[in-house]
Design an enzyme around this catalytic site. Structure first.
Site, short mmCIF file in Angstrom:
data_model
loop_
_atom_site.label_atom_id
_atom_site.label_comp_id
_atom_site.label_asym_id
_atom_site.label_seq_id
_atom_site.Cartn_x
_atom_site.Cartn_y
_atom_site.Cartn_z
N CYS A 123 -1.39 6.29 -2.41
CA CYS A 123 -2.05 5.02 -2.09
C CYS A 123 -1.21 3.79 -2.43
CB CYS A 123 -3.39 4.96 -2.82
SG CYS A 123 -4.31 6.52 -2.71
N HIS A 171 -5.68 -1.21 -0.93
CA HIS A 171 -5.81 0.17 -0.45
C HIS A 171 -7.28 0.42 -0.10
CE1 HIS A 171 -6.03 4.43 -0.19
NE2 HIS A 171 -6.68 4.55 -1.34
N ASN A 202 -10.16 6.69 4.24
CA ASN A 202 -9.06 6.53 3.30
C ASN A 202 -7.84 7.24 3.89
OD1 ASN A 202 -7.19 6.82 1.21
ND2 ASN A 202 -8.74 7.15 -0.36
#
Length: 344
Positions: free
Chosen positions: A121, A271, A301
């Site tokens: 990330c 993120h 994600n």
């Protein structure tokens, strides 16, 4: 006319992406998990759909497609690229380096440098730092920063704790240099805390625990999620605690390093983990809803691809204009975190 203050400064020239055609919707997930309705999945995650790579897609093919999209839309030629940086945690092979495969597929000159780096990330910000160093030290003129992630390959279909969250995506960012008095990418802050490594992990498959028959034995947790040691495991509560503790402090250090205040920042792109975490982080960091851009609803994600996807979406929506200062911050698996300010 060149002034004495002008020096070579790295800047983001353009951004593009590639998203697999296969889309996994909340409606599809609700059919597989009857105990979770469409509304419950959205309420918990803020995500409506996520793109999932098909069986014949790979890290390299997705990265190549994102680069081709960047080349086509911005009149960039492969022969202009003299360095490839590929961030991934789902490479084609343990060896060789996936960036080398991408160089060949894109017909980028053999004089170009190419390397993979394994970060999740936080990886995009690390990539910007590496690209800036290469350009401003005159080791490269045009750096192609790629992110390509297929976390779906690590996810057990019977583990709704992560399957509802993660999507696959690849992005391409071109970083160049020009003589200027302006710092276009600056204020970098990094952090690492390996004690959290086991809270987001694929336990088996590396050199420490190679794949074996035991790697594929499934167990079931208290919530009914099934996974094996070759699957992705995430301790969501610990990841949330880490993020809420670390990110606000990091944001303060980024602003201090860049000699800026919150009101000087036009846009913020974190993120894109999930709605619950980002809502809490926005409140804790004190940014307004107008400053704080989100893109997780349609992508989920996407690990290292989430920040550049957010940048691309902001460009398409007309939310970025010349001179805007954008604070970007990635955080998660590792534990690893990084942030900086990008001037558009």
């Amino acid at each position: 006319m060149r002034t004495e203050q002008e020096t070579l400064k790295a800047f983001i020239s353009c951004v593009a992406s590639y998203l697999p055609e296969n889309v996994l919707t909340n409606e599809q997930l609700a059919m597989e998990y009857p105990e979770w309705s469409v509304e419950k999945i959205y309420e918990k995650t803020g995500i409506r759909s996520r793109h999932i790579a098909s069986a014949n897609e790979t890290c390299s093919s997705m990265a190549v497609n994102s680069a081709k999209n960047l080349f086509d839309k911005n009149n960039v030629l492969p022969e202009q690229i003299d360095y490839i940086l590929l961030c991934t945690q789902s490479p084609d092979y343990l060896l060789p380096t996936t960036a080398c495969i991408v160089q060949h597929e894109l017909d980028i000159p053999t004089t170009a440098g190419a390397l993979d780096f394994n970060l999740g990330c936080s990886g995009y910000v690390y990539g910007l730092s590496l690209a800036k160093a290469l350009i401003e030290s005159k080791q490269a003129k045009k750096v192609l920063l790629l992110t390509s992630e297929l976390y779906s390959r690590y996810i057990n279909h019977n583990d709704k704790s992560v399957r509802t969250l993660f999507g696959d995506a690849a992005t391409a960012t071109l970083i160049e240099g020009k003589l200027s008095q302006t710092e276009y990418i600056h204020g970098f802050q990094f952090g690492t805390d390996g004690k959290g490594a086991r809270n987001l992990i694929v336990p088996h498959g590396g050199s420490k625990y190679p794949m074996s028959n035991d790697s594929r034995l499934e167990t079931e947790d208290a919530s009914g999620n099934k996974r094996s040691l070759s699957n992705l495991y995430m301790n969501g509560a610990e990841i949330l605690t880490f993020s809420l503790k670390t990110v606000p402090k990091s944001v303060g250090k980024i602003l201090e390093s860049a000699n800026l205040k919150q009101e000087n920042i036009e846009r913020v792109i974190f993120h894109q983990a999930n709605k619950f975490m980002l809502d809490k982080l926005r409140i804790k960091t004190g940014f307004t809803e107008e400053q704080f851009l989100i893109s997780y609803e349609d992508y989920g994600n996407t690990v290292s691809s989430s920040i550049p996807l957010g940048i691309e979406k902001a460009i398409k929506q007309g939310k970025l204009k010349n001179g805007d200062k954008v604070l970007v911050c990635g955080f998660g698996v590792g534990y690893s975190w990084a942030g900086c300010v990008v001037e558009w």
